[in-house]
Design an enzyme around this catalytic site. Structure first.
Site, PDB file in Angstrom:
ATOM      1  N   ASP A  37       0.975  -1.081   0.182  1.00 22.60           N
ATOM      2  CA  ASP A  37      -0.153  -0.021   0.032  1.00 22.60           C
ATOM      3  C   ASP A  37       0.696   1.376   0.086  1.00 22.60           C
ATOM      4  O   ASP A  37       1.666   1.692   0.931  1.00 22.60           O
ATOM      5  CB  ASP A  37      -0.663   0.040   1.080  1.00 22.60           C
ATOM      6  CG  ASP A  37      -1.855   1.122   1.365  1.00 22.60           C
ATOM      7  OD1 ASP A  37      -1.782   1.997   0.520  1.00 22.60           O
ATOM      8  OD2 ASP A  37      -2.504   1.323   2.364  1.00 22.60           O
ATOM      9  N   ASN A  45       3.394   2.088 -10.533  1.00 21.39           N
ATOM     10  CA  ASN A  45       2.083   2.671 -11.281  1.00 21.39           C
ATOM     11  C   ASN A  45       1.078   3.038 -10.507  1.00 21.39           C
ATOM     12  O   ASN A  45       0.017   3.637 -10.595  1.00 21.39           O
ATOM     13  CB  ASN A  45       1.656   1.169 -12.163  1.00 21.39           C
ATOM     14  CG  ASN A  45       0.269   1.315 -12.590  1.00 21.39           C
ATOM     15  OD1 ASN A  45       0.028   2.063 -13.614  1.00 21.39           O
ATOM     16  ND2 ASN A  45      -0.645   0.519 -11.827  1.00 21.39           N
ATOM     17  N   SER A  54       1.411  11.085 -16.027  1.00 21.40           N
ATOM     18  CA  SER A  54       0.503  11.480 -16.823  1.00 21.40           C
ATOM     19  C   SER A  54       0.687  12.841 -17.645  1.00 21.40           C
ATOM     20  O   SER A  54       1.135  13.660 -17.266  1.00 21.40           O
ATOM     21  CB  SER A  54      -0.939  11.874 -15.989  1.00 21.40           C
ATOM     22  OG  SER A  54      -2.080  12.246 -16.668  1.00 21.40           O
ATOM     23  N   ALA A  56      -5.734  18.486  -8.157  1.00 20.61           N
ATOM     24  CA  ALA A  56      -4.740  17.843  -7.402  1.00 20.61           C
ATOM     25  C   ALA A  56      -4.152  16.502  -8.068  1.00 20.61           C
ATOM     26  O   ALA A  56      -2.828  16.361  -7.934  1.00 20.61           O
ATOM     27  CB  ALA A  56      -5.368  17.060  -5.797  1.00 20.61           C
ATOM     28  N   TYR A  57      -4.949  15.910  -8.933  1.00 22.81           N
ATOM     29  CA  TYR A  57      -4.401  14.753  -9.666  1.00 22.81           C
ATOM     30  C   TYR A  57      -3.142  15.095 -10.702  1.00 22.81           C
ATOM     31  O   TYR A  57      -2.094  14.606 -10.524  1.00 22.81           O
ATOM     32  CB  TYR A  57      -5.088  13.876 -10.446  1.00 22.81           C
ATOM     33  CG  TYR A  57      -4.721  13.010 -11.299  1.00 22.81           C
ATOM     34  CD1 TYR A  57      -4.475  11.769 -10.543  1.00 22.81           C
ATOM     35  CD2 TYR A  57      -4.504  12.939 -12.668  1.00 22.81           C
ATOM     36  CE1 TYR A  57      -4.152  10.615 -11.553  1.00 22.81           C
ATOM     37  CE2 TYR A  57      -4.161  12.081 -13.277  1.00 22.81           C
ATOM     38  CZ  TYR A  57      -3.805  10.632 -12.877  1.00 22.81           C
ATOM     39  OH  TYR A  57      -3.242   9.645 -13.383  1.00 22.81           O
ATOM     40  N   VAL A 101      -1.606  18.077 -10.330  1.00 21.39           N
ATOM     41  CA  VAL A 101      -0.229  18.643  -9.700  1.00 21.39           C
ATOM     42  C   VAL A 101       0.307  17.393  -9.046  1.00 21.39           C
ATOM     43  O   VAL A 101       1.691  17.407  -9.238  1.00 21.39           O
ATOM     44  CB  VAL A 101      -0.669  19.492  -8.532  1.00 21.39           C
ATOM     45  CG1 VAL A 101       0.411  19.925  -7.529  1.00 21.39           C
ATOM     46  CG2 VAL A 101      -1.524  20.780  -9.167  1.00 21.39           C
TER      47      VAL A 101
END
Length: 289
Positions: free
Chosen positions: A85, A113, A159, A209-210, A212
């Site tokens: 985790d 990933n 990304s 947020a994703y 950044v």
């Protein structure tokens, strides 16, 4: 115990792109320039039940069977499950200790990933997203990079959403692009989080947020690659975008299948590439700016 010529790890690999990466590694390894004998891939997941179910799906996969990719079909690759985790420092430390215990001579590649994409945007979403996607990935990298053999690879899945573009102020962009250490990138992540909680982030940052967190992953990967090369390490360290893939994370949106999304991470892990500290998409070096 089987002696493996190569050992690799893929985090967050119980579904979606992660599971496809494991499949594609097994399918493509026989033609890889790194093929020097049997390969062991660690499939990881937070949840034991989901991890074991993913492992079972790999063992029963008809394409892998037809290709005789797995050792149980007379092929080269074994896949094993280990819990991880990346949201938990303790889990990362236990995972790293297990890998070092099982493979004291080192591993050949690590594909980071695992990530989350939360709905909405507020202080809580920003904190949780950065904690997992950026700080979790950084922690796994720092724990396992010293254990990657010379000639090995580190791949951080980011990304195109992490491209800097015009959504950042020129001073923030400049700090991202000129950072020399992961600490400088971490400082930027902390500043974003603080600005969101104060409601002042719009001056310098996108309300995403994703995006950044992934800009952070790209920047951090670049600085770690530079530092590693300065120390004389011969590990290729790159980040990449798998593309817009139909997965749970995109809620079934996307134009690529998970197998298509896996191509760039797999190329960076076991393909014939040049380039260090680069950001890749569609199997070629891409611009971060």
């Amino acid at each position: 115990m089987t002696a493996y010529a190569r050992v690799g790890v893929c985090t967050g690999s119980n579904k979606g792109i992660g599971l496809a990466i494991v499949r594609q590694l097994a399918l493509q390894y026989p033609r890889s320039p790194l093929n020097s004998g049997p390969l062991l891939i660690y499939l990881t997941a937070r949840n034991e039940e989901r991890g074991q179910a993913a492992l079972e799906s790999i063992k029963l996969d008809p394409q892998l069977k037809r290709a005789k990719a797995l050792r149980l079909h007379g092929g080269l690759t074994d896949v094993k499950y280990l819990p991880l985790d990346i949201d938990s420092k303790q889990s990362i430390e236990e995972f790293a200790a297990k890998i070092k215990q099982e493979h004291p001579d080192g591993i050949d590649f690590l594909i980071n990933n695992a990530a989350i994409a939360m709905d909405g945007f507020n202080e809580n979403v920003a904190k949780k997203t950065l904690h997992c996607n950026y700080f979790g990935t950084l922690e796994v990298t720092q724990q396992l990079l010293p254990h990657i053999k010379d000639g090995g690879r580190l791949v951080n899945v980011a990304s195109l959403a992490g491209q800097l573009g015009s959504r950042y102020s020129s001073s923030i962009r400049s700090r991202f692009l000129h950072a020399k250490s992961p600490e400088e990138i971490s400082q930027l992540m902390e500043e974003f989080s603080t600005a969101v909680s104060k409601g002042t982030h719009q001056r310098d940052w996108p309300s995403a947020a994703y995006a950044v967190s992934k800009a952070g992953v790209i920047g951090m990967t670049k600085t770690i690659a530079e530092q590693s090369a300065q120390k004389g390490r011969k590990v290729l360290i790159n980040s990449c975008c798998p593309g817009y893939v139909k997965t749970d994370m995109t809620k079934g949106g996307g134009v690529k299948t998970p197998d298509q999304g896996a191509q760039t991470p797999v190329l960076l892990a076991i393909g014939n590439i040049k380039g260090n500290g680069q950001f890749w998409s569609n199997e070629k070096i891409s611009s971060w700016e």
